[in-house]
Design an enzyme around this catalytic site. Sequence first.
Site, short mmCIF file in Angstrom:
data_model
loop_
_atom_site.label_atom_id
_atom_site.label_comp_id
_atom_site.label_asym_id
_atom_site.label_seq_id
_atom_site.Cartn_x
_atom_site.Cartn_y
_atom_site.Cartn_z
N SER A 134 -5.28 -0.32 13.91
CA SER A 134 -5.98 0.97 14.04
C SER A 134 -6.65 0.99 15.41
CB SER A 134 -7.05 1.09 12.96
OG SER A 134 -7.97 2.12 13.29
N GLY A 143 0.83 -1.21 0.00
CA GLY A 143 0.00 0.00 0.00
C GLY A 143 0.85 1.25 0.00
N LYS A 201 -8.99 -5.10 12.12
CA LYS A 201 -7.80 -4.54 12.79
C LYS A 201 -7.55 -5.21 14.15
CE LYS A 201 -6.56 -1.61 9.56
NZ LYS A 201 -5.35 -1.86 8.75
N ARG A 250 0.74 5.80 -1.81
CA ARG A 250 0.37 7.11 -1.26
C ARG A 250 0.23 6.99 0.27
NH1 ARG A 250 -5.75 6.13 -3.23
NH2 ARG A 250 -6.53 5.36 -1.24
N ALA A 262 -13.13 -5.11 13.29
CA ALA A 262 -12.89 -6.55 13.46
C ALA A 262 -11.60 -6.95 12.76
CB ALA A 262 -14.07 -7.35 12.90
N TYR A 275 -14.18 -3.06 9.64
CA TYR A 275 -12.81 -2.54 9.75
C TYR A 275 -12.23 -2.81 11.15
CZ TYR A 275 -9.06 1.01 9.39
OH TYR A 275 -7.86 1.67 9.37
N1 LIG Z 1 -5.54 7.28 7.72
C1 LIG Z 1 -5.92 6.94 8.94
O1 LIG Z 1 -6.54 7.74 9.66
C2 LIG Z 1 -5.58 5.58 9.49
C3 LIG Z 1 -5.82 5.36 10.86
C4 LIG Z 1 -5.50 4.11 11.41
C5 LIG Z 1 -4.97 3.12 10.62
N2 LIG Z 1 -4.75 3.36 9.29
C6 LIG Z 1 -4.21 2.26 8.50
O2 LIG Z 1 -2.99 2.65 7.89
C7 LIG Z 1 -2.83 1.98 6.65
C8 LIG Z 1 -2.57 3.00 5.54
O3 LIG Z 1 -3.67 3.90 5.50
P1 LIG Z 1 -3.67 5.24 4.65
O4 LIG Z 1 -4.40 6.25 5.45
O5 LIG Z 1 -2.33 5.57 4.12
O6 LIG Z 1 -4.66 4.78 3.44
P2 LIG Z 1 -4.74 5.25 1.93
O7 LIG Z 1 -6.10 4.84 1.48
O8 LIG Z 1 -4.32 6.66 1.76
O9 LIG Z 1 -3.65 4.31 1.23
C9 LIG Z 1 -3.76 2.91 1.25
C10 LIG Z 1 -2.99 2.34 0.07
O10 LIG Z 1 -3.19 0.91 0.08
C11 LIG Z 1 -3.46 0.50 -1.24
N3 LIG Z 1 -4.25 -0.72 -1.25
C12 LIG Z 1 -5.56 -0.86 -0.91
N4 LIG Z 1 -5.96 -2.12 -1.11
C13 LIG Z 1 -4.90 -2.80 -1.58
C14 LIG Z 1 -4.72 -4.14 -1.99
N5 LIG Z 1 -5.71 -5.02 -1.98
N6 LIG Z 1 -3.48 -4.52 -2.43
C15 LIG Z 1 -2.47 -3.63 -2.48
N7 LIG Z 1 -2.60 -2.33 -2.12
C16 LIG Z 1 -3.80 -1.92 -1.67
C17 LIG Z 1 -4.23 1.67 -1.88
O11 LIG Z 1 -4.21 1.62 -3.30
C18 LIG Z 1 -3.48 2.87 -1.28
O12 LIG Z 1 -2.40 3.28 -2.10
C19 LIG Z 1 -4.11 1.15 6.45
O13 LIG Z 1 -3.89 -0.17 6.86
C20 LIG Z 1 -5.10 1.82 7.36
O14 LIG Z 1 -6.12 0.95 7.76
C21 LIG Z 1 -5.05 4.57 8.71
#
Ligand SMILES: NC(=O)c1ccc[n+]([C@@H]2O[C@H](COP(=O)([O-])OP(=O)(O)OC[C@H]3O[C@@H](n4cnc5c(N)ncnc54)[C@H](O)[C@@H]3O)[C@@H](O)[C@H]2O)c1
Length: 246
Positions: free
Chosen positions: A142, A12, A158, A15, A156, A154
């Site tokens: 998360s 992922g 995490k 971005r 569940a 989500y």
């Molecule tokens: N942003 C928040 O507030 C937040 C809070 C807690 C946890 N998180 C966790 O942090 C991680 C990153 O989140 P983020 O905010 O950067 O999200 P984001 O949506 O900005 O980026 C996630 C990236 O993962 C990629 N992705 C999604 N599904 C995929 C798949 N099946 N195979 C390969 N790549 C895939 C997407 O294309 C994207 O580039 C996630 O696991 C998210 O659950 C985020």
Amino acid sequence: MNFTGKVAVVTGAARGIGEAIAKRFVDDQVEGLALIDLDQASIEETAQKLDPTGKRVAGFACNIADREDVARVFAEILSRFGKVDILVNNAGITRDAMFHKMTDDQWDSVLKVNLDGIYNTCKQVVPGMREQNYGKIVNLASVSAFGNVGQTNYGASKAAVIGFTKCLAREIARNNCTVNAIAPSYVDTDMLRAVPDNVMAKFIEAIPARRLAQPSEIASVVAFLSSDDSSFVNGECIVVSGGSYM
Ligand SMILES: NC(=O)c1ccc[n+]([C@@H]2O[C@H](COP(=O)([O-])OP(=O)(O)OC[C@H]3O[C@@H](n4cnc5c(N)ncnc54)[C@H](O)[C@@H]3O)[C@@H](O)[C@H]2O)c1
């Protein structure tokens, strides 16, 4: 941190938090870095931005929820870099809905990516980590694991990531491997764009730090857990929430 001689994989990574983690590895001298995301063009663009020479960083298109696709891509990564020392399971999705309105597809897709995805990638690297007697795995959980409205799927997934982390940590600690998780609260990325401004303002008001986390503030904790500075930290879930969860 210093990752000289180490090879890392970040999922992922096109971005958001994943891109910030990738940048941190490059800044901290990683020897090889494989970046995974769904779309070939965007992951290659991120890889190019971080390493215009293409010598240290390579982008791979892969859906982590697809077991065969993951096996194919990790074979490519191993043939390109020879080993994997660090795996950061960062890719994740949300499909929020109140439980009584949640569709089967919303449930299935979140569990498939957020939980099965981690199983799929770990399956590819754990045997090699055991053999080389070295490995660092960091999983993005998360604070939704502790409860949040509209996120039974989500939350569940995490919470399961945290359980997975602790069980695998116990199994491979004897092989000089650590497995840890990070539970961020709200991080300023595209994942939050679906939240209406008035709702977001309320979220921020409830954070003691009175602001969202920046992706680099998650990346720095990932860097610590991926480095030898955390060699005796294992099976932990570090909450990064600006004081929201103590
Ligand atoms: N942003 C928040 O507030 C937040 C809070 C807690 C946890 N998180 C966790 O942090 C991680 C990153 O989140 P983020 O905010 O950067 O999200 P984001 O949506 O900005 O980026 C996630 C990236 O993962 C990629 N992705 C999604 N599904 C995929 C798949 N099946 N195979 C390969 N790549 C895939 C997407 O294309 C994207 O580039 C996630 O696991 C998210 O659950 C985020």
